[in-house]
Design an enzyme around this catalytic site. Structure first.
Site, short mmCIF file in Angstrom:
data_model
loop_
_atom_site.label_atom_id
_atom_site.label_comp_id
_atom_site.label_asym_id
_atom_site.label_seq_id
_atom_site.Cartn_x
_atom_site.Cartn_y
_atom_site.Cartn_z
N CYS A 32 34.45 32.04 42.09
CA CYS A 32 33.74 31.06 42.92
C CYS A 32 34.40 29.70 42.83
CB CYS A 32 32.28 30.97 42.48
SG CYS A 32 31.32 32.45 42.92
N GLU A 44 27.19 31.23 45.34
CA GLU A 44 28.14 30.25 45.87
C GLU A 44 28.96 30.86 47.00
OE1 GLU A 44 28.46 29.93 41.26
OE2 GLU A 44 27.83 31.43 42.74
N HIS A 70 28.13 36.61 44.89
CA HIS A 70 27.59 35.46 44.19
C HIS A 70 26.95 34.47 45.15
CE1 HIS A 70 30.13 35.91 40.26
NE2 HIS A 70 29.48 37.01 40.60
N CYS A 96 31.66 30.78 38.37
CA CYS A 96 32.67 31.58 37.69
C CYS A 96 34.05 31.22 38.26
CB CYS A 96 32.39 33.06 37.91
SG CYS A 96 32.69 33.61 39.61
#
Length: 164
Positions: free
Chosen positions: A120, A91, A89, A117
């Site tokens: 993260c 992040e 991801h 999410c």
């Protein structure tokens, strides 16, 4: 040429800081190699960009465009079974980039094109992120709950206009 000729006019079109950084997030997202969703993220402190990240396969590995999307192949909907994906991801990549280059994260702001999410969110809490400015919604109420419990300020961008 005079000094006046070199001056930059300041007008109402100059973006505020959140808008400025969110626009940069959209440029970062263009580097994404995910077939489903292009996400960009920035970690910022004192109006300085510390690290950027976008979603895609780990470095040196084939991108989904080359090998196909495992999630699509398995019919996995967005927001579920995140472990069944070859992508990292945005992040997470921003946090990793800060770590790789020895950049300390102390009370930073994350700017992201989508709400983080749960995975993260937990990483961002432990990475000392104190404020998250995000644009798109993501179907993960537990992530929001944990971020709020941890005292992380969540800002949905762009802010709603008074007439809305």
């Amino acid at each position: 040429m005079t000094e006046k000729d070199l001056s930059i006019p300041i007008d109402d079109e100059r973006p505020d800081w959140d808008t400025y950084f969110m626009e940069i997030c959209h440029v970062v997202a263009k580097r994404s190699t995910c077939l489903r969703r292009q996400v960009g993220a920035l970690l910022v402190s004192d109006r300085r960009i510390l690290a950027t990240g976008y979603n895609g396969a780990p470095k040196g590995l084939p991108h989904c465009a080359e090998v196909g999307c495992l999630r699509d192949q398995l019919g996995i909907p967005s927001g579920e079974r995140q472990e069944l994906c070859r992508g990292v991801h945005a992040e997470q990549n921003a946090i990793i980039q800060a770590a790789v280059y020895g950049v300390a994260l102390q009370e930073v702001t994350l700017y992201c094109t989508i709400q983080p999410c749960i995975t993260c969110a937990k990483m961002l809490i432990n990475a000392n992120v104190k404020r998250i400015v995000y644009e798109g919604d993501y179907p993960d109420e537990l992530a929001v709950q944990l971020l709020e419990e941890a005292g992380v300020e969540l800002v949905h961008w762009p802010p709603k206009q008074e007439s809305e």
